[in-house]
Design an enzyme around this catalytic site. Structure first.
Site, mmCIF file in Angstrom:
data_model
loop_
_atom_site.group_PDB
_atom_site.id
_atom_site.type_symbol
_atom_site.label_atom_id
_atom_site.label_comp_id
_atom_site.label_asym_id
_atom_site.label_seq_id
_atom_site.Cartn_x
_atom_site.Cartn_y
_atom_site.Cartn_z
ATOM 1 N N ARG A 1 29.107 49.144 41.095
ATOM 2 C CA ARG A 1 28.311 47.983 41.593
ATOM 3 C C ARG A 1 29.375 46.831 41.649
ATOM 4 O O ARG A 1 28.961 45.801 40.859
ATOM 5 C CB ARG A 1 27.203 47.475 40.198
ATOM 6 N N CYS A 2 30.461 47.017 42.246
ATOM 7 C CA CYS A 2 31.451 46.032 42.366
ATOM 8 C C CYS A 2 31.824 45.667 43.687
ATOM 9 O O CYS A 2 31.393 46.524 44.661
ATOM 10 C CB CYS A 2 32.634 46.728 41.564
#
Length: 170
Positions: A48-49
């Site tokens: 989730r970057c």
């Protein structure tokens, strides 16, 4: 002629000789079994970057250089609080969304005193990652030859040059 297993183990750096659980699996991998005597690209990852799209480029490097001996290993980590809430979600991002086939290790610490043994050794040779998708190019002896911050994409000329050098030196 193949070297005896004991000879291969003797050549493998101690920091790689650990059983590490694979992402979203009960199976483990010992990096000595897959990387002894081979150059490596080691990356700390998060699903989730803003850099998560780099999985695609890492997979392309894996496909291009694996037959030349390069071993790509991703270490899922929540050190920067951007890993998925579950390993299942992280695995979906890696394997389904980006088609990752290189070795992915289950979430583990990559910084500080809690870092896994691989990253403790890498951090002592270089610098610890300061964000997700920090990339380390290791030669066949397990020595860090170059490190690249998150912003350096897998297809960047400087990263590809470092990979070319360690593959050629093998």
């Amino acid at each position: 002629m193949l070297a005896p297993a004991s000879a291969v183990a003797a050549e493998c750096p101690a920091f790689l000789n650990h059983d590490l659980r694979k992402l979203h699996s009960s199976d483990s991998v010992n990096l000595c079994d897959v990387a002894s005597g081979k150059p490596m690209l080691v990356v700390n990852t998060a699903s989730r970057c803003g850099y998560t799209g780099q999985f695609e480029g890492l997979e392309a490097l894996h496909r291009e250089y694996s037959d030349k001996g390069l071993v790509v290993v991703g270490f899922a980590s929540d050190d920067f609080r951007q890993e998925a809430a579950t390993e299942e979600e992280a695995a979906n991002v890696c394997f389904k969304n980006f088609g990752v086939t290189f070795t992915m290790i289950a979430p583990t610490a990559v910084t500080g005193n809690d870092a896994n043994p691989v990253f403790k050794a890498i951090n002592s040779q270089s610098s610890q990652p300061n964000w997700n998708f920090h990339k380390y190019v290791l030669n066949a002896r397990g020595e860090v030859v170059e490190a690249f911050p998150s912003r350096v994409k897998p297809d960047a000329s400087e990263l590809r040059s470092a990979v070319e050098r360690v593959v050629a030196d093998r």
